[in-house]
Write an enzyme that holds these catalytic residues in place. Structure first.
Site, mmCIF file in Angstrom:
data_model
loop_
_atom_site.group_PDB
_atom_site.id
_atom_site.type_symbol
_atom_site.label_atom_id
_atom_site.label_comp_id
_atom_site.label_asym_id
_atom_site.label_seq_id
_atom_site.Cartn_x
_atom_site.Cartn_y
_atom_site.Cartn_z
ATOM 1 N N LYS A 84 0.820 -1.217 0.000
ATOM 2 C CA LYS A 84 0.000 0.000 0.000
ATOM 3 C C LYS A 84 0.855 1.268 0.000
ATOM 4 C CE LYS A 84 -0.985 -0.028 5.019
ATOM 5 N NZ LYS A 84 -0.620 1.270 5.532
ATOM 6 N N ASP A 85 2.184 1.143 0.280
ATOM 7 C CA ASP A 85 3.075 2.304 0.225
ATOM 8 C C ASP A 85 3.563 2.603 -1.188
ATOM 9 O OD1 ASP A 85 2.907 2.601 2.981
ATOM 10 O OD2 ASP A 85 4.747 1.465 3.370
ATOM 11 N N ARG A 132 -8.153 8.025 4.498
ATOM 12 C CA ARG A 132 -9.158 6.981 4.226
ATOM 13 C C ARG A 132 -9.817 6.529 5.520
ATOM 14 N NH1 ARG A 132 -9.091 1.844 5.394
ATOM 15 N NH2 ARG A 132 -6.886 1.965 5.913
ATOM 16 N N ARG A 133 -8.977 6.196 6.529
ATOM 17 C CA ARG A 133 -9.552 5.751 7.801
ATOM 18 C C ARG A 133 -10.399 6.855 8.425
ATOM 19 N NH1 ARG A 133 -3.946 3.059 9.275
ATOM 20 N NH2 ARG A 133 -4.300 0.939 8.493
ATOM 21 N N ARG A 154 1.185 10.300 13.805
ATOM 22 C CA ARG A 154 2.225 9.595 13.053
ATOM 23 C C ARG A 154 2.985 8.747 14.052
ATOM 24 N NH1 ARG A 154 5.048 11.599 8.690
ATOM 25 N NH2 ARG A 154 5.991 9.549 8.788
ATOM 26 N N ARG A 160 2.008 4.890 18.553
ATOM 27 C CA ARG A 160 0.565 5.049 18.344
ATOM 28 C C ARG A 160 -0.237 4.419 19.483
ATOM 29 N NH1 ARG A 160 -0.585 5.126 11.891
ATOM 30 N NH2 ARG A 160 1.406 5.992 11.261
ATOM 31 N N CYS A 247 -2.368 8.358 -1.531
ATOM 32 C CA CYS A 247 -2.885 8.078 -0.193
ATOM 33 C C CYS A 247 -3.336 9.348 0.522
ATOM 34 C CB CYS A 247 -1.877 7.310 0.653
ATOM 35 S SG CYS A 247 -0.511 8.287 1.272
#
Length: 322
Positions: A84-85, A132-133, A154, A160, A247
């Site tokens: 996804k990166d 997106r989230r 981040r 996190r 993204c």
């Protein structure tokens, strides 16, 4: 005899605990296939050192450019990326030689007091660095009749989850695959159904990349390739590319395989684009035969993207005005 055969293969990887873990798994598999030693070469990317949000520093690509440059310069023989990166455009001089079997593509919630998403109180503060989230979590909360606050964060997994442990946030949302790969999947308090929050295109999958000219290595790495994973993520990424979204735009996509008994005979591709506050979503799906080629997988993604654009997706991406 190839003079390189008695030399270790150099695998380029980001320095994070997650990247080192997933690269280590690939290294073991490559050792088993080739009989050669594999050395991990740690490379710092711009995305690792910048503290800005991903949308501010360019989004997709910030974690892979340094790895790709090391490949082209011959400093490493191959590299492992979280798929996804990767930007959707593939450089001519490089090839994704393998996409191993995909991990869990879902998003995972790590919340205080063991709460699931549905149990979160009204006004709960949820940390995520993903547009997106942010979009889809707001929409999910709205469907449950409540409002949440999303907080931009981040950092690595420890950082996190630390926001929750320290009481700064009620929860954070991470990729389930990442938690699983570092042996911390049991810390998730909820695995969010893809029916409620579609993952990022390619989430849970890895890309093993090398020089397009290194035919011997391409042949060896191909043994790690999972054709179903490749077909699925190719369709997802084709949709992303056709929507012209990196993204920094709230785009989700997932292709899953539908089986009739033991036989996989169809693929369903779902896509969503939304406003950042989740108030408006364009969400569509299509089902067809499992793609048998790269071109068929690309066509599946492009066709769904065209339908989404016709339904108004273009006006939502990045919340541009029409």
């Amino acid at each position: 005899m190839n003079p390189r055969l008695d030399q270790p293969l150099r695998l380029g990887t980001r320095r994070s605990k997650l990247a080192m873990s997933q690269s280590g798994h690939v290294a073991e598999a490559v050792r088993a296939i080739t009989g050669r030693t594999v050395e991990l070469v740690e490379i710092t990317t711009y995305g690792d050192v910048s503290r800005e949000s991903l949308s501010q520093i360019g989004g997709t690509g910030v974690f892979v450019t340094a790895l790709r440059e090391a490949l082209v310069r011959g400093e490493v023989d191959f590299a492992v990326h979280s798929l996804k990166d990767l930007p959707t455009a593939q450089p001519d001089e490089l090839v994704i030689a393998a996409m191993p079997q995909r991990e869990d593509p879902r998003d995972a919630l790590v919340a205080r007091d063991g709460l699931t998403f549905e149990q979160l109180p009204d006004g709960a503060r949820i940390g995520t660095g993903s547009p997106r989230r942010r979009s889809l979590l707001h929409a999910y909360a709205k469907s449950l009749g409540k409002v949440i606050e999303t907080v931009a964060i981040r950092g690595n997994v420890d950082t996190r989850i630390g926001f929750v442990r320290d009481g700064e946030l009620d929860g954070v949302v991470l990729a389930a695959a990442g938690l699983n790969r570092i042996g911390r999947g049991d810390e998730a308090t909820d695995l969010i159904s893809v029916d409620n929050v579609l993952p990022a295109p390619g989430q849970g999958a890895l890309a093993v990349e090398c020089l397009a000219s290194d035919t011997d290595l391409i042949s060896a790495l191909a043994e790690l390739d999972d054709p179903y994973t490749r077909a699925a993520v190719t369709a997802e990424r084709a949709l992303l590319a056709a929507l012209e979204a990196g993204c920094s735009a709230p785009v989700g996509a997932l292709a899953d395989l539908l089986a009739d008994g033991q036989t996989v005979n169809e693929m369903r591709l779902r896509g969503v684009v939304g406003t950042l506050d989740g108030s408006t979503l364009v969400q569509l799906s299509t089902t067809g035969p499992v793609p048998q080629s790269y071109d068929e997988a690309m066509a599946l993604g492009r066709e769904l993207a065209d339908e989404m654009l016709a339904k108004g997706a273009a006006g939502l991406m990045g919340e541009r005005s029409l």
